[in-house]
Enzyme design. Structure first.
Site, short mmCIF file in Angstrom:
data_model
loop_
_atom_site.label_atom_id
_atom_site.label_comp_id
_atom_site.label_asym_id
_atom_site.label_seq_id
_atom_site.Cartn_x
_atom_site.Cartn_y
_atom_site.Cartn_z
N LEU A 69 0.87 -1.17 0.00
CA LEU A 69 0.00 0.00 0.00
C LEU A 69 0.91 1.22 0.00
CD1 LEU A 69 -2.90 -0.68 2.53
CD2 LEU A 69 -2.78 -1.21 0.12
N SER A 70 0.80 2.05 -1.02
CA SER A 70 1.65 3.23 -1.12
C SER A 70 1.34 4.21 0.00
CB SER A 70 1.46 3.91 -2.47
OG SER A 70 1.77 3.02 -3.52
#
Length: 779
Positions: A421-422
């Protein structure tokens, strides 16, 4: 016996208390938990404050916590203005712990508290995470063996005391006049899927009931066999999986549920000894009743557990472990193999989150707003609303809501991150660059769930997001989480994102495309499936430097509109590319050449053993100043550009181990760019560093001059002006149809960069031809 806050406040208002602190306890704490310099202690269940004041006397700054206001009123009155003690009213089981110290504690004490905690395992795990390095948690509790029968409800037996010690690398136990004193250090919890004996033949088909409370915590029972289990058991003759789950939940916990609120997720099949076992995983979206202990011969107690703490619980019954992993893929690891047969019907979303998550999400959003780019109202609302922690259930809340932290969710067999997840701040920037409006349909390559749900929130009830990933695990995880916590408007597909999703494309094309993995090239499908005038946002690799770029489509040409510095996991699909690397100096150095023709390394080994040439550029930067445009300027304008990587500790001047430097190679010679401190100062703004070019080889001086000229040109024309104009053209576009600028050819596209102050034609050259042309003065 159940006590609430009002009961306890009345207890203290009636001038009652607890057993006074004995000298033996003081002595144990002084010897085994002395206060370090700057020591901070957390005293839970402080009552009238006797222990808190003692801890302050031996050198701690103390946060004294009780959930009964009556206790704190007494403490403030009887202890006066106790120095170094802060009194806090807080229910450690249920309240948001925002008031506790973010810096952690050297000592945490729980005196005569544990028997009154319901979810004591969860509380203990949460407290362990607040300990500083070398910190200690001290639990002081009455023992059943030394407590009169009428008061044994406030004591722990030996099994419960042993359970407190699980998951700690160092455990010391002492006794103090009938009290057990546990000094626990080094949280080291892990998880193991364990079995009971051979299943009885009629028990080979069973059910696991998965229930969560209003904070999103899952219910597990500590069985008399010494393991944690979900409610569940065998399926009776003629009984459906859902009916069995409802019955077992009531029989084991006292909670009730309706068949309409139970949903079959999957059926698991594994072998236990010589028995084939089927376990149905049933998710319950609603329940009622009061949690009890109807079967004390089977379970010692039931507790609600945080999902991120499941991996540290210790012994989990194997079907329970597999069921938890089926509902929340990623919360447990290294489980024995099992076959899963998912049910086709998707259950409704299940709500629930702690108050702490709500607070942290608002704080995350405020920090993003305070950053360089301010999100629109729609993106801000999405950040404030979508529960990020539910898309990374294995992560503690503080990490889930760090605005600048990317969270890895999957690794390959070498330990390389392959899905994540950025960072929310980066996701907000990229979504903003899509310029989304209500009702739009968006394509996403690279799944995870959270980013898709943010976009769905922005495009509203009439909008939709199609997300695709080539990893079956990532796809299953995304499907589960978007079903659990999502809007129902995210379509999750298994496939290579470089092909787009033509079957799901609306007439005229997608209203936006976002790629969430690093891309060496721009897949034609992304342009072809994008509506005219709309935006493709992707992390594009340019000679190894990655930037998230928003590209607007105009017919077959994409025009760069926004640039953001970023890092992403690399593409693993058909368009994935391995970086050509040349080892030098026995592997201490590496030449990385991501674009164009790799330079000829002939003569470089000899050059590295020879004299080094050093050339100051006269260009300096402040300690807090970014020079990210210089990287791209050098990469796209210098002939024979590459990056020099310090792969192992080496003696090459000013190239630290693990760092890389912009470089150029020609005629058996190498030049590379570093910087050194030129002026020190108390703040980053006061400190300045100067760019220095180093070179080796017979043409080193000439290459150094060329690189220094590049730095000075950047300083004069580009610095402060931002990123260049860039257009992306299909591969095969003739040179004469390209605009003027520096051309970078990929497999499927041709990139043209127009830098301020540059006057270069759009005729590309090979690295060798470009060097010869510059040497001949034709540039």
């Amino acid at each position: 016996m159940t006590y609430d806050r009002a009961d306890w406040s009345q207890h203290y208002d009636d001038d009652r208390g607890f057993r006074p602190l004995r000298e033996s306890e003081r002595d144990l704490l002084t010897r085994h938990a002395p206060a370090p310099d700057g020591g901070r202690a957390l005293e839970l269940g402080c009552g009238t404050g006797e222990l808190a004041v003692f801890l302050a006397e031996i050198g701690y700054s103390v946060d004294a916590v009780d959930f009964a206001e009556g206790a704190l009123t007494r403490a403030r009155k009887e202890r006066g203005g106790a120095e170094r003690v802060r009194w806090l009213c807080l229910d450690i089981e249920h309240d948001d712990p925002a008031e506790l110290s973010d810096d952690g504690y050297d000592l945490i004490t729980l005196r005569l508290v544990f028997p009154f905690l319901h979810d004591r395992t969860r509380v203990l795990h949460g407290l362990a995470a607040r300990l500083r390095a070398d910190g200690a948690l001290v639990a002081i509790t009455p023992m059943v063996a030394t407590t009169p029968e009428e008061r044994r409800h406030i004591a722990l037996d030996e099994e419960e005391i042993s359970l407190l010690a699980e998951g700690w690398s160092q455990v010391e136990r002492f006794e103090a006049e009938g009290l057990a004193v546990l000094v626990l250090r080094g949280p080291a919890g892990d998880c193991a899927a364990v079995e009971k004996g051979r299943p009885e033949p009629q028990s080979v088909v069973g059910v696991c009931a998965v229930v969560t409370d209003g904070s999103g915590r899952v219910l597990l029972g500590r069985s008399t066999r010494g393991m944690w289990e979900l409610p569940g058991g065998r399926v009776e003759a003629g009984e459906s999986f859902q009916a069995a789950a409802v019955r077992e939940l009531a029989e084991e916990t006292g909670l009730t549920a309706a068949i309409s609120d139970t949903h079959l997720l999957t059926v698991l099949h594994d072998d236990r000894a010589d028995v084939r076992r089927l376990s149905a995983v049933v998710r319950m979206s609603a329940w009622g009743g009061t949690l009890g202990l109807p079967e004390p011969h089977r379970f010692r107690r039931w507790e609600w557990h945080d999902l991120h703490a499941l991996s540290g619980l210790g012994a989990l019954f194997a079907p329970t472990a597999h069921a938890l992993e089926a509902v929340w893929p990623g919360v447990l690891h290294e489980l024995p193999p099992v076959h899963s047969y998912p049910h086709a019907i998707t259950p409704p979303a299940v709500g629930g989150e702690p108050a702490e998550a709500v607070r942290l999400r608002q704080e995350m959003t405020e920090r993003i707003i305070a950053g360089d780019s301010v999100p629109s109202a729609a993106v801000e609302d999405a950040l404030r609303t979508v529960p990020r922690h539910r898309f990374t259930p294995e992560s503690p809340l503080q990490l889930a809501y760090d605005p600048d932290l990317a969270l890895v969710t999957s690794w390959d067999e070498t330990g390389t991150a392959v899905s994540s997840l950025s960072a929310p701040s980066l996701q907000a920037d990229m979504i903003e660059a899509l310029r989304l409006e209500p009702g739009m349909t968006v394509f996403e390559a690279g799944s995870g769930g959270y980013n898709a749900e943010l976009m769905v929130h922005v495009v509203g009830p009439a909008g939709r997001v199609v997300t695709m990933d080539l990893d079956p695990y990532v796809v299953e995880r995304t499907r589960r989480f978007t079903a659990e916590a999502g809007s129902g408007r995210v379509t999750v597909l298994l496939g290579d994102g470089s092909q787009g999703a033509p079957e799901h494309m609306p007439r005229g094309g997608f209203d936006g495309c976002v790629i969430t993995h690093s891309c060496w090239d721009i897949a034609p499908a992304w342009r072809e499936q994008l509506a005219e005038g709309r935006y493709l946002v992707l992390p594009l690799e340019i000679h190894g430097y990655t930037r998230a770029i928003a590209l607007q489509r105009h017919a077959d040409v994409l025009h760069a509109r926004d640039w953001t510095y970023c890092e992403f996991v690399r593409d693993r699909g058909a368009a994935a590319r391995t970086t050509p690397i040349t080892d030098l100096a026995g592997g201490e150095l590496q030449l990385c050449h991501e674009d164009g023709t790799p330079p000829d390394p002939a003569g470089l080994e000899e050059a590295l053993r020879g004299p080094r040439y050093e050339l100051p550029t006269g260009v300096t930067i402040a300690g807090s100043e970014s020079f990210e445009t210089l990287q791209l300027y050098a990469a796209t304008t210098l002939p024979a550009f590459c990056r020099l990587d310090g792969a192992r500790p080496n003696a090459l001047a000013a190239l630290p181990y693990g760092a890389d430097a912009a470089a150029t190679v020609a005629d058996g010679s190498l030049a590379y760019l570093t910087y050194i401190l030129a002026k020190d100062g108390e703040t980053p703004e006061e400190r300045r560093s100067e760019f220095i070019v180093h070179a080796v080889g017979p043409a080193g001086a000439e290459l150094a001059e060329r690189m220094a000229a590049c730095v000075r040109s950047w300083d004069q024309h580009v610095r402060g002006a931002g990123y260049p104009q860039m257009t992306v053209h299909p591969a095969g576009t003739p040179d004469l149809e390209l605009p003027a600028g520096h051309v970078l050819d990929k497999t499927s596209s041709r990139l043209v960069f127009q830098w301020p102050g540059s006057q270069h034609p759009a005729t590309p050259a090979t690295a060798e031809e470009a060097v010869l042309a510059e040497a001949g003065g034709r540039r």
